[in-house]
Scaffold this motif. Structure first.
Motif, short mmCIF file in Angstrom:
data_model
loop_
_atom_site.label_atom_id
_atom_site.label_comp_id
_atom_site.label_asym_id
_atom_site.label_seq_id
_atom_site.Cartn_x
_atom_site.Cartn_y
_atom_site.Cartn_z
N UNK A 93 0.83 -1.21 0.00
CA UNK A 93 0.00 0.00 0.00
C UNK A 93 0.86 1.26 0.00
N UNK A 94 1.95 1.24 0.78
CA UNK A 94 2.86 2.38 0.84
C UNK A 94 3.53 2.56 -0.53
N UNK A 95 3.99 1.46 -1.11
CA UNK A 95 4.64 1.53 -2.42
C UNK A 95 3.69 2.11 -3.46
N UNK A 96 2.44 1.70 -3.43
CA UNK A 96 1.46 2.22 -4.39
C UNK A 96 1.20 3.70 -4.13
N UNK A 97 1.05 4.06 -2.86
CA UNK A 97 0.80 5.46 -2.50
C UNK A 97 1.96 6.37 -2.93
N UNK A 98 3.19 5.84 -2.84
CA UNK A 98 4.38 6.60 -3.21
C UNK A 98 4.74 6.44 -4.69
N UNK A 99 3.88 5.75 -5.45
CA UNK A 99 4.12 5.51 -6.88
C UNK A 99 5.43 4.77 -7.14
N UNK A 100 5.67 3.75 -6.35
CA UNK A 100 6.85 2.89 -6.53
C UNK A 100 6.39 1.68 -7.34
N UNK A 101 6.65 1.72 -8.64
CA UNK A 101 6.20 0.62 -9.50
C UNK A 101 7.36 -0.21 -10.03
N UNK A 102 8.57 0.21 -9.76
CA UNK A 102 9.75 -0.55 -10.13
C UNK A 102 10.70 -0.56 -8.95
N UNK A 103 11.42 -1.66 -8.79
CA UNK A 103 12.40 -1.74 -7.71
C UNK A 103 13.70 -2.29 -8.28
N UNK A 104 14.83 -1.96 -7.69
CA UNK A 104 15.01 -1.13 -6.50
C UNK A 104 14.73 0.34 -6.80
N UNK A 105 14.19 1.02 -5.82
CA UNK A 105 13.91 2.45 -5.95
C UNK A 105 14.30 3.16 -4.66
N UNK A 106 14.62 4.44 -4.80
CA UNK A 106 15.07 5.26 -3.67
C UNK A 106 14.27 6.55 -3.63
N UNK A 107 13.77 6.88 -2.44
CA UNK A 107 13.06 8.14 -2.23
C UNK A 107 13.72 8.82 -1.04
N UNK A 108 14.10 10.09 -1.22
CA UNK A 108 14.76 10.86 -0.17
C UNK A 108 13.76 11.87 0.39
N UNK A 109 13.64 11.90 1.72
CA UNK A 109 12.74 12.84 2.38
C UNK A 109 13.48 13.60 3.47
N UNK A 110 12.96 14.78 3.79
CA UNK A 110 13.45 15.55 4.93
C UNK A 110 12.23 16.06 5.68
N UNK A 111 12.03 15.55 6.89
CA UNK A 111 10.87 15.90 7.71
C UNK A 111 9.55 15.82 6.93
N UNK A 112 9.38 14.74 6.20
CA UNK A 112 8.12 14.48 5.50
C UNK A 112 8.03 15.06 4.11
N UNK A 113 9.00 15.89 3.72
CA UNK A 113 8.96 16.49 2.39
C UNK A 113 9.91 15.72 1.47
N UNK A 114 9.39 15.32 0.32
CA UNK A 114 10.22 14.59 -0.63
C UNK A 114 11.23 15.54 -1.28
N UNK A 115 12.51 15.13 -1.25
CA UNK A 115 13.58 15.91 -1.85
C UNK A 115 13.95 15.40 -3.24
#
Length: 105
Positions: free
Chosen positions: A60-82
């Motif tokens: 569910x988290x992967x779908x919500x974050x639009x992670x449709x391919x792996x490996x994938x990396x998402x960088x955040x700072x205090x909840x904001x995607x960088x």
């Protein structure tokens, strides 16, 4: 590398701190290719916490974050995607390091 025990712990990391979320799965060949390099990448970027997210366990988290391919990396700072390095291609240590330098930049 931090491996969250449940969705609540994962949500806490998503809201606080400077984090790199590494979406992966045990069956993913390209994920298993990069995993041995992750300690070196973590050492190169001590300003980030690295959180390993099992895509299958947190579908569910992967779908919500639009992670449709792996490996994938998402960088955040205090909840904001960088930034994000999200695709289904195999990634090299150099590519991930370059991405993190750019996000940090």
């Amino acid at each position: 590398m931090i491996i969250p025990k449940n969705i609540d712990e994962l949500a806490e990391y998503a809201e606080k701190g400077k984090n790199v979320f590494f979406f992966t799965a045990d069956w993913c060949g390209d994920c298993n290719f990069i995993k041995p390099y992750m300690p070196e990448i973590e050492a190169e970027f001590p300003q980030f916490q690295f959180i390993q997210v099992d895509r299958d366990e947190y579908l569910d988290v992967a779908a919500e974050w639009n992670i449709f391919g792996i490996p994938s990396f998402v960088v955040t700072n205090d909840g904001e995607e960088l930034g994000r390095l999200v695709n289904k291609n195999r990634k090299s240590k150099e590519e991930i390091s370059g991405f993190l330098q750019k996000v940090e930049g």
